[in-house]
Design an enzyme around this catalytic site. Structure first.
Site, PDB file in Angstrom:
ATOM      1  N   ASP A  89      27.094  52.916  99.338  1.00 53.30           N
ATOM      2  CA  ASP A  89      26.477  51.682  98.821  1.00 53.30           C
ATOM      3  C   ASP A  89      26.343  50.694  99.959  1.00 53.30           C
ATOM      4  O   ASP A  89      27.296  50.435 100.704  1.00 53.30           O
ATOM      5  CB  ASP A  89      27.307  51.058  97.693  1.00 53.30           C
ATOM      6  CG  ASP A  89      26.528  49.943  97.012  1.00 53.30           C
ATOM      7  OD1 ASP A  89      25.461  50.247  96.432  1.00 53.30           O
ATOM      8  OD2 ASP A  89      26.946  48.765  97.085  1.00 53.30           O
TER       9      ASP A  89
ATOM     10  N   HIS B 168      30.229  38.210  54.425  1.00 56.43           N
ATOM     11  CA  HIS B 168      29.752  36.859  54.181  1.00 56.43           C
ATOM     12  C   HIS B 168      30.729  35.845  54.759  1.00 56.43           C
ATOM     13  O   HIS B 168      31.938  36.065  54.668  1.00 56.43           O
ATOM     14  CB  HIS B 168      29.632  36.649  52.665  1.00 56.43           C
ATOM     15  CG  HIS B 168      28.905  35.404  52.297  1.00 56.43           C
ATOM     16  ND1 HIS B 168      27.582  35.187  52.621  1.00 56.43           N
ATOM     17  CD2 HIS B 168      29.326  34.291  51.647  1.00 56.43           C
ATOM     18  CE1 HIS B 168      27.223  34.000  52.168  1.00 56.43           C
ATOM     19  NE2 HIS B 168      28.255  33.441  51.580  1.00 56.43           N
TER      20      HIS B 168
ATOM     21  N   THR C 118      21.400  48.671  82.332  1.00 50.69           N
ATOM     22  CA  THR C 118      22.689  49.175  82.802  1.00 50.69           C
ATOM     23  C   THR C 118      23.261  50.309  81.948  1.00 50.69           C
ATOM     24  O   THR C 118      23.632  51.359  82.486  1.00 50.69           O
ATOM     25  CB  THR C 118      23.689  47.999  82.902  1.00 50.69           C
ATOM     26  OG1 THR C 118      23.425  47.368  84.151  1.00 50.69           O
ATOM     27  CG2 THR C 118      25.127  48.439  82.868  1.00 50.69           C
TER      28      THR C 118
ATOM     29  N   CYS D 267      23.591  44.893  88.380  1.00 55.51           N
ATOM     30  CA  CYS D 267      24.157  44.367  87.128  1.00 55.51           C
ATOM     31  C   CYS D 267      25.298  43.400  87.402  1.00 55.51           C
ATOM     32  O   CYS D 267      25.325  42.274  86.916  1.00 55.51           O
ATOM     33  CB  CYS D 267      24.619  45.542  86.263  1.00 55.51           C
ATOM     34  SG  CYS D 267      25.682  45.072  84.908  1.00 55.51           S
TER      35      CYS D 267
ATOM     36  N   SER E 137      25.383  50.543  88.669  1.00 60.68           N
ATOM     37  CA  SER E 137      25.847  51.011  87.354  1.00 60.68           C
ATOM     38  C   SER E 137      25.810  52.527  87.263  1.00 60.68           C
ATOM     39  O   SER E 137      26.797  53.179  86.884  1.00 60.68           O
ATOM     40  CB  SER E 137      24.953  50.430  86.249  1.00 60.68           C
ATOM     41  OG  SER E 137      24.761  49.050  86.439  1.00 60.68           O
TER      42      SER E 137
HETATM   43  P1  FAD Z   1      21.594  49.183  90.873  1.00 58.30           P
HETATM   44  O1  FAD Z   1      22.608  48.563  89.985  1.00 58.30           O
HETATM   45  O2  FAD Z   1      20.486  48.324  91.339  1.00 58.30           O
HETATM   46  O3  FAD Z   1      22.397  49.786  92.134  1.00 58.30           O
HETATM   47  C1  FAD Z   1      21.756  50.340  93.242  1.00 58.30           C
HETATM   48  C2  FAD Z   1      22.664  50.184  94.460  1.00 58.30           C
HETATM   49  O4  FAD Z   1      22.174  51.008  95.512  1.00 58.30           O
HETATM   50  C3  FAD Z   1      22.683  48.762  95.003  1.00 58.30           C
HETATM   51  O5  FAD Z   1      24.002  48.342  95.246  1.00 58.30           O
HETATM   52  C4  FAD Z   1      21.910  48.871  96.322  1.00 58.30           C
HETATM   53  O6  FAD Z   1      22.315  47.912  97.269  1.00 58.30           O
HETATM   54  C5  FAD Z   1      22.280  50.284  96.739  1.00 58.30           C
HETATM   55  N1  FAD Z   1      21.359  50.900  97.700  1.00 58.30           N
HETATM   56  C6  FAD Z   1      19.997  50.828  97.714  1.00 58.30           C
HETATM   57  N2  FAD Z   1      19.507  51.566  98.729  1.00 58.30           N
HETATM   58  C7  FAD Z   1      20.578  52.113  99.349  1.00 58.30           C
HETATM   59  C8  FAD Z   1      20.721  52.991 100.462  1.00 58.30           C
HETATM   60  N3  FAD Z   1      19.652  53.462 101.117  1.00 58.30           N
HETATM   61  N4  FAD Z   1      21.972  53.343 100.869  1.00 58.30           N
HETATM   62  C9  FAD Z   1      23.064  52.879 100.211  1.00 58.30           C
HETATM   63  N5  FAD Z   1      22.982  52.054  99.144  1.00 58.30           N
HETATM   64  C10 FAD Z   1      21.759  51.679  98.721  1.00 58.30           C
HETATM   65  N6  FAD Z   1      20.503  45.324  82.158  1.00 58.30           N
HETATM   66  C11 FAD Z   1      21.157  45.287  80.981  1.00 58.30           C
HETATM   67  O7  FAD Z   1      21.444  46.341  80.405  1.00 58.30           O
HETATM   68  N7  FAD Z   1      21.515  44.097  80.394  1.00 58.30           N
HETATM   69  C12 FAD Z   1      21.245  42.909  80.990  1.00 58.30           C
HETATM   70  O8  FAD Z   1      21.582  41.855  80.442  1.00 58.30           O
HETATM   71  C13 FAD Z   1      20.568  42.916  82.228  1.00 58.30           C
HETATM   72  N8  FAD Z   1      20.305  41.766  82.849  1.00 58.30           N
HETATM   73  C14 FAD Z   1      19.689  41.803  84.072  1.00 58.30           C
HETATM   74  C15 FAD Z   1      19.408  40.589  84.692  1.00 58.30           C
HETATM   75  C16 FAD Z   1      18.772  40.586  85.906  1.00 58.30           C
HETATM   76  C17 FAD Z   1      18.488  39.275  86.577  1.00 58.30           C
HETATM   77  C18 FAD Z   1      18.411  41.809  86.535  1.00 58.30           C
HETATM   78  C19 FAD Z   1      17.739  41.821  87.875  1.00 58.30           C
HETATM   79  C20 FAD Z   1      18.670  43.016  85.916  1.00 58.30           C
HETATM   80  C21 FAD Z   1      19.309  43.013  84.669  1.00 58.30           C
HETATM   81  N9  FAD Z   1      19.587  44.204  84.002  1.00 58.30           N
HETATM   82  C22 FAD Z   1      20.212  44.171  82.789  1.00 58.30           C
HETATM   83  C23 FAD Z   1      19.196  45.507  84.563  1.00 58.30           C
HETATM   84  C24 FAD Z   1      20.393  46.200  85.255  1.00 58.30           C
HETATM   85  O9  FAD Z   1      20.976  45.336  86.194  1.00 58.30           O
HETATM   86  C25 FAD Z   1      19.922  47.479  85.928  1.00 58.30           C
HETATM   87  O10 FAD Z   1      19.261  48.281  84.982  1.00 58.30           O
HETATM   88  C26 FAD Z   1      21.069  48.281  86.528  1.00 58.30           C
HETATM   89  O11 FAD Z   1      21.803  47.540  87.456  1.00 58.30           O
HETATM   90  C27 FAD Z   1      20.513  49.538  87.194  1.00 58.30           C
HETATM   91  O12 FAD Z   1      21.553  50.283  87.762  1.00 58.30           O
HETATM   92  P2  FAD Z   1      21.257  51.331  88.929  1.00 58.30           P
HETATM   93  O13 FAD Z   1      22.526  52.066  89.135  1.00 58.30           O
HETATM   94  O14 FAD Z   1      20.039  52.089  88.642  1.00 58.30           O
HETATM   95  O15 FAD Z   1      20.916  50.452  90.211  1.00 58.30           O
END
Ligand code: FAD
Ligand code: NDP
Length: 492
Positions: free
Chosen positions: A47, A467, A338, A64, A27
């Site tokens: 990624d 309502h 997210t 996400c 995200s």
């Molecule tokens: P991520 O989306 O985790 O992306 C990180 C990316 O980096 C991944 O693709 C990973 O593979 C990649 N990566 C890691 N290390 C490396 C590397 N060394 N080299 C290259 N790529 C790498 N949030 C909400 O707001 N609403 C919801 O309803 C909600 N439901 C959720 C339900 C579940 C089951 C889970 C687990 C989470 C949920 N979340 C929800 C939280 C949300 O998914 C996260 O907050 C969000 O995805 C975080 O985004 P990010 O960009 O920080 O990381």
């Protein structure tokens, strides 16, 4: 926390392959890279998905899209549809006997997600962000080493870097933990989970328990201490009571002590707590005991990027190394959501490449737990408000009600929906908003604006309701906890 903003100065003489390298295409990373490219920066995004211990893997888009919000909400929706089917006969529909097919749901959800994965690749291309499906390692503050799917290594240089690698599920930490799956596997499970134990008592455990129960599975939640730590405990306990009344089992004050595969294929779970022990067999065990930041083996420690319990310390998304930034779940002390990752990523890109000075505001972020009774909230819990302001200075308005949509259906519980406004007594400033009801997410998104504009109780009372809706409850809240009067509401 101790970090100070640092000047991120370009020496003006070094040339780099990219103005910006973003590590992590979830995200936050996607949002930041596209925004930076829109502002004219040359951007590369890395990624790479490390398969879960059970072998699950997925495409571009991060947690996400692939193993979080999106499949979770689709499964929540499947559960809601099941409840509507139960309502239907009271509304005059002839309903034949219905059955749910797990594999159809998984297959359709995964097809939809694959479409999203593809659309992210297309949008990166159209914005001229170079996408590398490579595992990134930070060699120095301006150099990234990427390992591709064949194991070949490549070197890239950049003026600035954003770390957005997110998190992964924690393991259970007991013998046999490898038998438990996690949310990284559940949404793409190729067979129905059947009798399921979810260990943990927060967002993921309760949301998954909710939809699995409504899809017809026997579901147990193992709770170590309290439900939904950090949330308003009156609301958290109402969610627990509601789920119990619907047939979800709770093992309270327990933790697993071991998991063992039986010849039948089932998993025997032994557990303990409060001087008691017990055991039970399950078909599926899901570890929902929090998430760790995916920073191990990224090379950050050697560069002097400060971390705490693996999470990156930051000030205004800048790490302790001036040209390295971080956003999203990987940040220490910030919400794992997210829209937070997206907003922080966009604003950071605008500051780095667009001359903006607008900072991310992590306060009063609206959020929703998609439990069977959805829980939307923004601002303070009642506990925190009382602690910060003192009981004499806080007024809490409550209402317990049954939505009109449920009134014809005998299977629907009465008075379990709940609205709560926490206000500063002196002037009515809204401090906390809480709603337990169908569509609480939709309702909370709208009312979240009230926090941006400093709304007061009287503003809510002056607003004309729509309502008949659930949200109009907030235009008529008059019972205070202080009065001791019943929160139960009559008809409209
Ligand atoms: P991520 O989306 O985790 O992306 C990180 C990316 O980096 C991944 O693709 C990973 O593979 C990649 N990566 C890691 N290390 C490396 C590397 N060394 N080299 C290259 N790529 C790498 N949030 C909400 O707001 N609403 C919801 O309803 C909600 N439901 C959720 C339900 C579940 C089951 C889970 C687990 C989470 C949920 N979340 C929800 C939280 C949300 O998914 C996260 O907050 C969000 O995805 C975080 O985004 P990010 O960009 O920080 O990381
Ligand atoms: P959390 O960190 O929120 O909660 C972890 C849960 O596991 C707690 O109930 C904790 O209990 C329990 N726990 C921790 N260790 C153990 C153990 N060893 N044995 C038994 N129980 C244990 O994690 P989640 O995985 O639920 O969620 C992670 C994040 O994902 C959330 O913070 C949220 O931001 C995001 N998310 C958002 C969603 C949304 O917006 N709707 C949905 C799902 C996830 P205790 O209280 O005793 O510590």
């Amino acid at each position: 926390m101790g970090l100070e903003p640092q000047e991120d100065i370009d020496d003006g003489t070094t040339t780099y392959d990219y103005d910006l390298i973003v590590i992590g295409g979830g995200s936050g990373g996607l949002a930041a890279s596209k925004e930076a490219a829109d502002l004219g920066a040359s951007v590369a995004l890395f990624d790479y998905v490390k398969p879960s211990p059970h072998g699950s893997t997925w495409g571009l888009g991060g947690t996400c899209v692939n193993v979080g919000c999106i499949p979770k909400k689709l499964m929540h929706q499947a559960a809601i549809i099941g409840e509507f089917v139960q309502d239907a006969s009271s509304f005059g529909w002839d309903v034949p006997e219905v059955h749910h097919h797990w594999n159809t749901l998984v297959s359709n959800a995964q097809d939809y997600i694959r479409g999203l994965n593809y659309s992210y690749r297309v949008s990166l291309m159209s914005k001229h962000v170079t996408y590398y499906n490579q595992l990134a390692f930070v060699k120095d503050a301006h150099t990234v080493e990427g390992t591709d799917v064949f194991g070949d290594k490549h070197i890239y240089t950049c003026r600035r870097m954003i770390i957005a690698v997110g998190g992964r599920p924690n393991k259970l930490g007991c013998p046999g933990e490898e038998l438990a799956i996690s949310s990284d596997d559940l949404f793409m499970l190729d067979h129905p989970p059947k009798k399921t134990l979810l260990v943990g008592a927060s967002f993921i455990a309760l949301e998954c328990a909710g939809f699995l129960h409504h899809l017809g599975f026997d579901v147990t939640v193992m709770v170590r201490s309290i439900l939904l730590r950090g949330f308003d405990q009156e609301c958290a306990n109402k969610i627990g009571d509601f789920m119990k009344s619907q047939g979800v089992h709770f093992l309270s004050s327990m933790v697993p002590s071991s998991l063992e595969r039986l010849p039948s294929g089932r998993i025997r779970v032994k557990y303990q707590g409060s001087g008691l022990t017990g055991e039970e067999e399950f078909d599926t065990v899901v570890s929902c005991v929090g998430r760790y930041a995916d920073t191990e083996r990224l090379g950050l420690d050697a560069l002097g990027v400060k971390t705490r319990r693996g999470k990156i310390m930051s000030v205004n998304e800048q790490t302790s190394v001036a040209n390295i930034y971080a956003i999203g779940d990987v940040l220490y002390g910030k919400q794992e959501l997210t829209p937070v990752a997206i907003q922080a990523g966009r604003l950071l890109a605008r500051r780095l490449f667009g001359g903006s000075s607008v900072q991310m505001n992590y306060e009063n972020v609206p959020m929703t737990v998609f439990t069977p009774l959805e829980y939307g909230t923004c601002g303070l819990t009642e506990e925190t408000a009382l602690e910060r302001l003192g009981e004499e200075n806080v007024e809490v308005y409550v209402s317990a009600f049954t939505p009109l949509e449920w009134q014809l259906s005998p299977h629907r519980a009465k008075d379990v929906c709940f609205a709560k406004l926490i206000t500063r007594r002196e002037d009515g400033l809204i401090l906390g908003f809480h709603i337990l009801s169908p569509n609480a997410g939709e309702i909370t998104q709208g009312f979240g604006l009230a926090f941006q504009t400093g709304a007061k109780y009287q503003n809510f009372m002056d607003m004309v309701g729509i309502h008949p809706t659930i949200a109009e409850e907030f235009t008529t809240l008059s019972v205070t906890k202080r009065s001791g009067a019943s929160a139960k509401k009559g008809g409209c």
